[in-house]
Motif scaffolding. Structure first.
Motif, mmCIF file in Angstrom:
data_model
loop_
_atom_site.group_PDB
_atom_site.id
_atom_site.type_symbol
_atom_site.label_atom_id
_atom_site.label_comp_id
_atom_site.label_asym_id
_atom_site.label_seq_id
_atom_site.Cartn_x
_atom_site.Cartn_y
_atom_site.Cartn_z
ATOM 1 N N TRP A 154 0.819 -1.231 0.220
ATOM 2 C CA TRP A 154 0.092 0.111 0.086
ATOM 3 C C TRP A 154 0.770 1.197 0.006
ATOM 4 C CZ3 TRP A 154 -2.858 -2.328 4.820
ATOM 5 C CH2 TRP A 154 -3.694 -3.052 4.650
ATOM 6 N N GLY A 155 2.044 1.522 0.704
ATOM 7 C CA GLY A 155 2.734 2.539 0.944
ATOM 8 C C GLY A 155 2.004 3.679 1.911
ATOM 9 N N SER A 156 2.857 4.627 2.202
ATOM 10 C CA SER A 156 2.557 5.421 3.349
ATOM 11 C C SER A 156 1.993 6.945 2.912
ATOM 12 C CB SER A 156 3.663 5.583 4.423
ATOM 13 O OG SER A 156 4.577 6.293 4.154
ATOM 14 N N GLY A 157 2.120 7.140 1.585
ATOM 15 C CA GLY A 157 1.710 8.514 0.974
ATOM 16 C C GLY A 157 0.337 8.707 1.324
ATOM 17 N N ARG A 191 1.183 3.389 16.129
ATOM 18 C CA ARG A 191 2.436 3.038 16.655
ATOM 19 C C ARG A 191 3.625 3.556 15.812
ATOM 20 N NH1 ARG A 191 5.543 -0.931 14.717
ATOM 21 N NH2 ARG A 191 3.664 -2.101 13.714
ATOM 22 N N ALA A 192 3.772 3.610 14.272
ATOM 23 C CA ALA A 192 4.885 4.109 13.768
ATOM 24 C C ALA A 192 4.295 4.573 12.131
ATOM 25 C CB ALA A 192 5.997 3.134 13.481
ATOM 26 N N ARG A 193 4.863 5.219 11.441
ATOM 27 C CA ARG A 193 4.587 5.361 9.933
ATOM 28 C C ARG A 193 4.556 4.138 9.192
ATOM 29 N NH1 ARG A 193 5.193 10.241 6.447
ATOM 30 N NH2 ARG A 193 4.499 9.637 4.387
ATOM 31 N N LEU A 194 3.299 3.655 8.981
ATOM 32 C CA LEU A 194 3.239 2.530 8.268
ATOM 33 C C LEU A 194 2.291 2.608 7.244
ATOM 34 C CD1 LEU A 194 2.575 0.524 11.747
ATOM 35 C CD2 LEU A 194 4.499 -0.051 10.264
ATOM 36 N N PRO A 195 2.418 1.596 6.097
ATOM 37 C CA PRO A 195 1.586 1.610 5.138
ATOM 38 C C PRO A 195 0.244 1.649 5.452
ATOM 39 C CG PRO A 195 2.788 -0.629 5.020
ATOM 40 C CD PRO A 195 3.194 0.129 6.143
ATOM 41 N N PHE A 196 -0.610 1.906 4.630
ATOM 42 C CA PHE A 196 -2.270 2.167 4.753
ATOM 43 C C PHE A 196 -2.841 2.323 3.408
ATOM 44 C CE2 PHE A 196 -1.195 6.564 4.664
ATOM 45 C CZ PHE A 196 -2.208 7.313 4.032
ATOM 46 N N ARG A 197 -4.191 1.687 3.425
ATOM 47 C CA ARG A 197 -4.846 2.160 2.443
ATOM 48 C C ARG A 197 -6.413 2.463 2.835
ATOM 49 N NH1 ARG A 197 -7.157 -4.225 0.800
ATOM 50 N NH2 ARG A 197 -7.860 -4.678 2.913
ATOM 51 N N VAL A 198 -6.996 3.226 1.866
ATOM 52 C CA VAL A 198 -8.267 3.724 2.137
ATOM 53 C C VAL A 198 -9.226 3.468 1.105
ATOM 54 C CG1 VAL A 198 -9.824 5.908 2.562
ATOM 55 C CG2 VAL A 198 -7.172 5.925 3.242
ATOM 56 N N VAL A 207 -13.193 3.254 4.755
ATOM 57 C CA VAL A 207 -12.526 2.287 5.654
ATOM 58 C C VAL A 207 -11.100 2.608 5.376
ATOM 59 C CG1 VAL A 207 -11.869 0.114 5.511
ATOM 60 C CG2 VAL A 207 -14.369 0.518 4.924
ATOM 61 N N LEU A 208 -10.372 2.557 6.499
ATOM 62 C CA LEU A 208 -9.061 2.671 6.474
ATOM 63 C C LEU A 208 -8.396 1.678 7.221
ATOM 64 C CD1 LEU A 208 -6.481 4.706 6.545
ATOM 65 C CD2 LEU A 208 -7.204 5.546 8.732
#
Length: 182
Positions: free
Chosen positions: A36-39, A155-162, A175-176
């Motif tokens: 996913w990435g963290s952007g 907890r930390a900068r981790l990958p996410f999707r929405v 949904v995140l």
């Protein structure tokens, strides 16, 4: 044959075998296959909310590879817009005041929604995330001029999707998902 050329031959052969067995380009597989990435992630126009939309609930859940936050929105079968991004500090809509959050990184979640159906009794803990692997705190950041925001301490900068899910009826869910690791 002297010992020096034999030693060089053995070293060259060992290096060649290591290159075949352990290629320099080999990389570890992504955690749970997540790519996913963290952007920043956004969808829809930058227009404010569709008239009559309300944030009715904020829920959290745990999954094997990620923690999930769901924003329930009623009053329309679509969300005008959303933007989710890591920020140095989550700021309240309208005032710009910093919203204190637990965690090592912070996500600002802004959706094109007029307001809360019922403002949360404790906007500093909108959803119970105690015991979650990634989430640390969910806090309301207010509503202003057709936008409503939430802050999520992780907890930390981790990958996410929405993504969004429509239904039932005039409900939309934003949904995140935030991964447990890279």
């Amino acid at each position: 044959m002297s010992r020096t050329p034999l030693r060089l031959l053995v070293l060259a052969l060992a290096a060649a075998l290591a290159a075949v067995v352990l290629p320099a380009t080999a990389q570890a597989a992504p955690y749970c296959g997540i790519t996913w990435g963290s952007g920043a992630k956004q969808a829809g126009s930058s227009a404010p909310a569709i008239r009559g939309t309300e944030l009715t609930a904020v829920r959290a859940g745990q999954h094997a590879c990620y923690d999930r936050l769901v924003l329930d929105i009623t009053g329309s079968t679509r969300v005008a817009s959303y933007r989710v991004e890591y920020v140095p500090a989550v700021r309240a809509d309208g005032s710009g005041a910093v919203i204190p959050l637990r965690g090592g990184a912070f996500l600002q979640i802004t959706v094109g929604v007029n307001n809360y159906a019922r403002p949360p009794a404790n906007s500093g803990n909108v959803a119970d995330v105690s015991g979650f692997r990634t989430f640390r705190q969910v806090a309301g950041a207010g509503s202003f001029e057709g936008y409503t925001s939430e802050g999520l301490g992780v907890r930390a900068r981790l990958p996410f999707r929405v993504f969004t899910i429509s239904g039932p009826g005039s409900t939309v869910r934003v949904v995140l998902d935030v991964a447990h690791a890279w």
